[in-house]
Design a protein around this motif. Structure first.
Motif, PDB file in Angstrom:
ATOM      1  N   PRO A  37       0.844  -1.192   0.000  1.00  0.00           N
ATOM      2  CA  PRO A  37       0.000   0.000   0.000  1.00  0.00           C
ATOM      3  C   PRO A  37       0.885   1.250   0.000  1.00  0.00           C
ATOM      4  O   PRO A  37       1.882   1.302   0.705  1.00  0.00           O
ATOM      5  N   ASN A  38       0.540   2.222  -0.822  1.00  0.00           N
ATOM      6  CA  ASN A  38       1.270   3.495  -0.868  1.00  0.00           C
ATOM      7  C   ASN A  38       0.248   4.555  -1.264  1.00  0.00           C
ATOM      8  O   ASN A  38       0.006   4.794  -2.439  1.00  0.00           O
ATOM      9  N   TYR A  39      -0.347   5.177  -0.263  1.00  0.00           N
ATOM     10  CA  TYR A  39      -1.522   6.031  -0.406  1.00  0.00           C
ATOM     11  C   TYR A  39      -1.449   7.016  -1.567  1.00  0.00           C
ATOM     12  O   TYR A  39      -2.345   7.079  -2.380  1.00  0.00           O
ATOM     13  N   HIS A  40      -0.397   7.764  -1.678  1.00  0.00           N
ATOM     14  CA  HIS A  40      -0.291   8.756  -2.758  1.00  0.00           C
ATOM     15  C   HIS A  40       0.411   8.202  -3.999  1.00  0.00           C
ATOM     16  O   HIS A  40       0.663   8.945  -4.938  1.00  0.00           O
ATOM     17  N   MET A  41       0.727   6.935  -3.981  1.00  0.00           N
ATOM     18  CA  MET A  41       1.471   6.262  -5.062  1.00  0.00           C
ATOM     19  C   MET A  41       2.747   7.041  -5.428  1.00  0.00           C
ATOM     20  O   MET A  41       3.125   7.152  -6.597  1.00  0.00           O
ATOM     21  N   THR A  42       3.404   7.561  -4.405  1.00  0.00           N
ATOM     22  CA  THR A  42       4.661   8.271  -4.622  1.00  0.00           C
ATOM     23  C   THR A  42       5.791   7.313  -4.978  1.00  0.00           C
ATOM     24  O   THR A  42       6.732   7.705  -5.659  1.00  0.00           O
ATOM     25  N   GLN A  43       5.702   6.078  -4.487  1.00  0.00           N
ATOM     26  CA  GLN A  43       6.716   5.060  -4.737  1.00  0.00           C
ATOM     27  C   GLN A  43       8.125   5.650  -4.609  1.00  0.00           C
ATOM     28  O   GLN A  43       8.906   5.639  -5.555  1.00  0.00           O
ATOM     29  N   PRO A  44       8.458   6.144  -3.405  1.00  0.00           N
ATOM     30  CA  PRO A  44       9.693   6.901  -3.222  1.00  0.00           C
ATOM     31  C   PRO A  44      10.946   6.059  -3.024  1.00  0.00           C
ATOM     32  O   PRO A  44      12.022   6.583  -2.775  1.00  0.00           O
ATOM     33  N   TRP A  45      10.830   4.755  -3.115  1.00  0.00           N
ATOM     34  CA  TRP A  45      11.929   3.875  -2.770  1.00  0.00           C
ATOM     35  C   TRP A  45      12.841   3.578  -3.939  1.00  0.00           C
ATOM     36  O   TRP A  45      12.463   3.686  -5.103  1.00  0.00           O
ATOM     37  N   ARG A  46      14.053   3.201  -3.578  1.00  0.00           N
ATOM     38  CA  ARG A  46      14.996   2.632  -4.537  1.00  0.00           C
ATOM     39  C   ARG A  46      15.911   1.696  -3.765  1.00  0.00           C
ATOM     40  O   ARG A  46      15.969   1.735  -2.537  1.00  0.00           O
ATOM     41  N   PHE A  47      16.606   0.837  -4.491  1.00  0.00           N
ATOM     42  CA  PHE A  47      17.390  -0.221  -3.865  1.00  0.00           C
ATOM     43  C   PHE A  47      18.808  -0.213  -4.407  1.00  0.00           C
ATOM     44  O   PHE A  47      19.013  -0.046  -5.613  1.00  0.00           O
ATOM     45  N   ILE A  48      19.758  -0.381  -3.525  1.00  0.00           N
ATOM     46  CA  ILE A  48      21.162  -0.490  -3.909  1.00  0.00           C
ATOM     47  C   ILE A  48      21.589  -1.905  -3.546  1.00  0.00           C
ATOM     48  O   ILE A  48      21.611  -2.272  -2.369  1.00  0.00           O
ATOM     49  N   VAL A  49      21.876  -2.716  -4.551  1.00  0.00           N
ATOM     50  CA  VAL A  49      22.276  -4.110  -4.340  1.00  0.00           C
ATOM     51  C   VAL A  49      23.800  -4.166  -4.398  1.00  0.00           C
ATOM     52  O   VAL A  49      24.409  -3.733  -5.376  1.00  0.00           O
ATOM     53  N   VAL A  50      24.387  -4.681  -3.327  1.00  0.00           N
ATOM     54  CA  VAL A  50      25.845  -4.726  -3.210  1.00  0.00           C
ATOM     55  C   VAL A  50      26.248  -6.177  -2.953  1.00  0.00           C
ATOM     56  O   VAL A  50      25.823  -6.778  -1.965  1.00  0.00           O
ATOM     57  N   HIS A  51      27.064  -6.726  -3.849  1.00  0.00           N
ATOM     58  CA  HIS A  51      27.508  -8.117  -3.681  1.00  0.00           C
ATOM     59  C   HIS A  51      28.871  -8.289  -4.316  1.00  0.00           C
ATOM     60  O   HIS A  51      29.414  -7.353  -4.921  1.00  0.00           O
ATOM     61  N   GLY A  52      29.430  -9.467  -4.181  1.00  0.00           N
ATOM     62  CA  GLY A  52      30.748  -9.748  -4.753  1.00  0.00           C
ATOM     63  C   GLY A  52      31.782  -8.741  -4.262  1.00  0.00           C
ATOM     64  O   GLY A  52      31.809  -8.371  -3.093  1.00  0.00           O
ATOM     65  N   GLU A  53      32.618  -8.279  -5.168  1.00  0.00           N
ATOM     66  CA  GLU A  53      33.656  -7.316  -4.806  1.00  0.00           C
ATOM     67  C   GLU A  53      33.078  -5.946  -4.450  1.00  0.00           C
ATOM     68  O   GLU A  53      33.733  -5.143  -3.796  1.00  0.00           O
ATOM     69  N   GLY A  54      31.836  -5.696  -4.853  1.00  0.00           N
ATOM     70  CA  GLY A  54      31.182  -4.434  -4.515  1.00  0.00           C
ATOM     71  C   GLY A  54      31.006  -4.245  -3.016  1.00  0.00           C
ATOM     72  O   GLY A  54      30.861  -3.116  -2.534  1.00  0.00           O
TER      73      GLY A  54
END
Length: 188
Positions: A37-54
């Motif tokens: 659920p996201n009332y205003h549908m702002t969808q403000p998220w983002r994801f940083i995936v860090v694996h391996g040598e990162g």
């Protein structure tokens, strides 16, 4: 697995096998996790995936922070290396970032929605045999950490998820029954 069983059996895992986690699997889980659920549908998220040598980006930022915070020069390197090694032992990180809306009400709703994503993700990961711990330590505010992961001003790190295949699964901790925490109004 039934949802009730999944909710009751999921555990916070802090010890992982020395086994890589598939970035494709993580992306699949994130694609499902965002259905919150996201009332205003702002969808403000983002994801940083860090694996391996990162993972060295996170580990180096924390090592530097720990070394700078150590007042005893003889201990600086040991303290920094200890944290570096610990962080390099985690197979994957997913840093969950949220854009902070200037409207406080929207920001709080967005924070709740972003937290729901993390919960969804933890359940989906558990279902696939992955464990995780949701960390919210002071490092998330450190300029070096934020710069290393390109976290912008106006963005809040809601959590740093440490992810991997469990080396050990802790026992369940008791919960206070909801009935003890519930007030019911059934009369005027």
């Amino acid at each position: 697995m039934e949802l009730t069983q999944l909710l009751k059996e999921r555990r916070t895992v802090q010890s992982f096998q020395d086994r890589e986690v598939s970035p494709e699997l993580i992306m699949e889980l994130l694609e499902t996790s965002v259905w919150v659920p996201n009332y205003h549908m702002t969808q403000p998220w983002r994801f940083i995936v860090v694996h391996g040598e990162g993972r060295q980006k996170i580990a180096a930022a924390i090592r530097s922070m720990k070394e700078n915070g150590e007042s005893d020069p003889a201990k600086k390197q040991d303290v920094g290396q200890k944290f570096y090694d610990k962080l390099m032992s985690v197979p994957m990180y997913v840093v969950v970032v949220m854009k902070e809306d200037v409207n406080l009400v929207v920001r709080e709703e967005d924070y709740a929605s972003t937290s729901c994503i993390i919960h969804n993700f933890s359940l989906l990961a558990w279902e696939k045999g992955l464990g995780l711990v949701w960390q919210t330590y002071p490092l998330l505010y450190d300029a070096g950490f934020r710069e290393a992961l390109q976290i912008q001003p106006g963005e809040k790190v809601v959590g740093n998820l440490h992810i991997g295949y469990p080396a050990a699964v802790p026992a369940a901790k008791t919960r206070i029954p909801a009935a003890e925490l519930t007030t019911v109004f059934d009369q005027a």
